[in-house]
Design a protein around this motif. Structure first.
Motif, PDB file in Angstrom:
ATOM      1  N   MET A   1       0.848  -1.184   0.000  1.00 20.71           N
ATOM      2  CA  MET A   1       0.000   0.000   0.000  1.00 20.71           C
ATOM      3  C   MET A   1       0.887   1.238   0.000  1.00 20.71           C
ATOM      4  N   SER A   2       0.543   2.211  -0.866  1.00 22.78           N
ATOM      5  CA  SER A   2       1.324   3.444  -0.892  1.00 22.78           C
ATOM      6  C   SER A   2       0.982   4.294   0.324  1.00 22.78           C
ATOM      7  N   ARG A   3       1.886   5.198   0.678  1.00 18.64           N
ATOM      8  CA  ARG A   3       1.670   6.067   1.830  1.00 18.64           C
ATOM      9  C   ARG A   3       0.652   7.136   1.501  1.00 18.64           C
ATOM     10  N   MET A   4      -0.164   7.422   2.490  1.00 21.63           N
ATOM     11  CA  MET A   4      -1.227   8.405   2.322  1.00 21.63           C
ATOM     12  C   MET A   4      -1.274   9.281   3.568  1.00 21.63           C
ATOM     13  N   ILE A   5      -1.961  10.397   3.464  1.00 17.97           N
ATOM     14  CA  ILE A   5      -2.194  11.231   4.631  1.00 17.97           C
ATOM     15  C   ILE A   5      -3.691  11.521   4.719  1.00 17.97           C
ATOM     16  N   PHE A   6      -4.211  11.384   5.925  1.00 17.56           N
ATOM     17  CA  PHE A   6      -5.586  11.756   6.245  1.00 17.56           C
ATOM     18  C   PHE A   6      -5.502  12.900   7.242  1.00 17.56           C
ATOM     19  N   VAL A   7      -5.890  14.080   6.814  1.00 14.83           N
ATOM     20  CA  VAL A   7      -5.913  15.246   7.686  1.00 14.83           C
ATOM     21  C   VAL A   7      -7.317  15.312   8.281  1.00 14.83           C
ATOM     22  N   ASN A   8      -7.414  15.304   9.596  1.00  7.63           N
ATOM     23  CA  ASN A   8      -8.706  15.354  10.282  1.00  7.63           C
ATOM     24  C   ASN A   8      -8.937  16.759  10.815  1.00  7.63           C
ATOM     25  N   LEU A   9     -10.084  17.345  10.456  1.00 10.32           N
ATOM     26  CA  LEU A   9     -10.396  18.711  10.857  1.00 10.32           C
ATOM     27  C   LEU A   9     -11.786  18.774  11.488  1.00 10.32           C
ATOM     28  N   PRO A  10     -11.899  19.378  12.685  1.00  8.61           N
ATOM     29  CA  PRO A  10     -13.226  19.574  13.273  1.00  8.61           C
ATOM     30  C   PRO A  10     -13.929  20.734  12.577  1.00  8.61           C
ATOM     31  N   VAL A  11     -15.222  20.573  12.308  1.00  6.44           N
ATOM     32  CA  VAL A  11     -15.997  21.628  11.652  1.00  6.44           C
ATOM     33  C   VAL A  11     -17.318  21.834  12.383  1.00  6.44           C
ATOM     34  N   GLU A  12     -17.788  23.068  12.390  1.00  8.78           N
ATOM     35  CA  GLU A  12     -19.060  23.394  13.056  1.00  8.78           C
ATOM     36  C   GLU A  12     -20.264  22.938  12.241  1.00  8.78           C
ATOM     37  N   ASP A  13     -20.191  23.101  10.937  1.00 13.06           N
ATOM     38  CA  ASP A  13     -21.313  22.803  10.059  1.00 13.06           C
ATOM     39  C   ASP A  13     -20.798  21.912   8.932  1.00 13.06           C
ATOM     40  N   LEU A  14     -21.111  20.629   9.003  1.00  9.93           N
ATOM     41  CA  LEU A  14     -20.574  19.655   8.049  1.00  9.93           C
ATOM     42  C   LEU A  14     -20.982  19.982   6.613  1.00  9.93           C
ATOM     43  N   GLY A  15     -22.230  20.349   6.387  1.00 11.29           N
ATOM     44  CA  GLY A  15     -22.679  20.675   5.041  1.00 11.29           C
ATOM     45  C   GLY A  15     -21.942  21.865   4.460  1.00 11.29           C
ATOM     46  N   ARG A  16     -21.790  22.915   5.256  1.00  8.79           N
ATOM     47  CA  ARG A  16     -21.066  24.105   4.797  1.00  8.79           C
ATOM     48  C   ARG A  16     -19.625  23.757   4.474  1.00  8.79           C
ATOM     49  N   HIS A  53     -18.092  18.442  15.471  1.00 12.75           N
ATOM     50  CA  HIS A  53     -17.465  18.530  16.795  1.00 12.75           C
ATOM     51  C   HIS A  53     -17.770  17.290  17.634  1.00 12.75           C
ATOM     52  N   ALA A  54     -18.993  16.772  17.525  1.00 11.81           N
ATOM     53  CA  ALA A  54     -19.353  15.570  18.286  1.00 11.81           C
ATOM     54  C   ALA A  54     -18.511  14.372  17.836  1.00 11.81           C
ATOM     55  N   LYS A  55     -18.313  14.244  16.535  1.00  9.45           N
ATOM     56  CA  LYS A  55     -17.494  13.133  16.022  1.00  9.45           C
ATOM     57  C   LYS A  55     -16.037  13.314  16.455  1.00  9.45           C
ATOM     58  N   TRP A  56     -15.541  14.545  16.364  1.00  8.56           N
ATOM     59  CA  TRP A  56     -14.175  14.860  16.778  1.00  8.56           C
ATOM     60  C   TRP A  56     -13.946  14.414  18.217  1.00  8.56           C
ATOM     61  N   ALA A  57     -14.929  14.662  19.067  1.00 10.43           N
ATOM     62  CA  ALA A  57     -14.809  14.337  20.496  1.00 10.43           C
ATOM     63  C   ALA A  57     -14.696  12.834  20.747  1.00 10.43           C
ATOM     64  N   THR A  58     -15.029  12.012  19.764  1.00  9.33           N
ATOM     65  CA  THR A  58     -14.848  10.562  19.939  1.00  9.33           C
ATOM     66  C   THR A  58     -13.400  10.143  19.717  1.00  9.33           C
ATOM     67  N   PHE A  59     -12.588  11.036  19.156  1.00  8.83           N
ATOM     68  CA  PHE A  59     -11.178  10.742  18.885  1.00  8.83           C
ATOM     69  C   PHE A  59     -10.234  11.294  19.948  1.00  8.83           C
ATOM     70  N   THR A  60     -10.632  12.385  20.596  1.00  9.69           N
ATOM     71  CA  THR A  60      -9.751  13.031  21.575  1.00  9.69           C
ATOM     72  C   THR A  60     -10.572  13.839  22.564  1.00  9.69           C
ATOM     73  N   THR A  61     -10.032  13.982  23.750  1.00  9.87           N
ATOM     74  CA  THR A  61     -10.669  14.857  24.743  1.00  9.87           C
ATOM     75  C   THR A  61     -10.032  16.242  24.736  1.00  9.87           C
ATOM     76  N   ARG A  62      -9.015  16.435  23.901  1.00 14.93           N
ATOM     77  CA  ARG A  62      -8.367  17.750  23.803  1.00 14.93           C
ATOM     78  C   ARG A  62      -9.344  18.761  23.211  1.00 14.93           C
ATOM     79  N   PRO A  63      -9.286  20.006  23.673  1.00 13.04           N
ATOM     80  CA  PRO A  63     -10.238  21.011  23.185  1.00 13.04           C
ATOM     81  C   PRO A  63      -9.971  21.385  21.728  1.00 13.04           C
ATOM     82  N   ILE A  64     -11.020  21.796  21.062  1.00 16.51           N
ATOM     83  CA  ILE A  64     -10.905  22.305  19.695  1.00 16.51           C
ATOM     84  C   ILE A  64     -10.462  23.760  19.792  1.00 16.51           C
ATOM     85  N   PRO A  65      -9.362  24.136  19.109  1.00 14.94           N
ATOM     86  CA  PRO A  65      -8.916  25.533  19.163  1.00 14.94           C
ATOM     87  C   PRO A  65      -9.991  26.473  18.617  1.00 14.94           C
TER      88      PRO A  65
END
Length: 142
Positions: A1-16, A53-65
């Motif tokens: 498998m080739s190397r890949m990057i998945f950048v995870n970003l918390p967002v307020e409005d998923l549709g937007r 934000h709810a999904k993000w919170a399942t990955f970490t308890t660190r606050p969203i900047p």
């Protein structure tokens, strides 16, 4: 498998957020998207996971900047200055904030920056392929 990057970003409005990234040329991979997250594909190796934000919170308890802080700047490269400028203009039209840092212009490269609607910093860069590969520019005969 080739190397890949998945950048995870918390967002307020998923549709937007999804509409914003689609306006920049990202495509959605529905296989990894649902009502809490969307997998936005930039290339065969680069994926941006936008997470409520709810999904993000399942990955970490660190606050969203908050929007006024910068934790990371993500950089994408382009084949031309025109591509950089076009994407910056598309970002502005789609609700992003353009040129949050002063544009940099050099003979061999240029960079512009933007904020997505959730305050994530993106840098868009073009570099002369000869300089990027370590070659020296052609010298005029003396």
């Amino acid at each position: 498998m080739s190397r890949m990057i998945f950048v995870n970003l918390p967002v307020e409005d998923l549709g937007r957020a999804r509409r914003f990234y689609e306006s920049l040329g990202f495509t959605n991979n529905p296989q990894f998207s649902d009502g809490t997250a969307a997998c936005m594909v930039w290339s065969d190796a680069i994926y941006v996971m936008i997470l409520t934000h709810a999904k993000w919170a399942t990955f970490t308890t660190r606050p969203i900047p908050d929007r006024g802080s910068s934790e990371v700047a993500l950089c994408l490269t382009f084949d031309s200055r025109d591509e950089v400028n076009a994407l910056v203009e598309a970002a502005g039209a789609a609700g992003g904030t353009v040129d949050i840092n002063p544009p940099e212009e050099h003979d061999f490269m240029m960079t512009r920056s933007l904020l997505d609607p959730d305050g994530h910093v993106w840098e868009l860069t073009w570099m002369d392929p000869a300089m990027a590969s370590g070659e020296q520019p052609a010298q005029a005969d003396a």
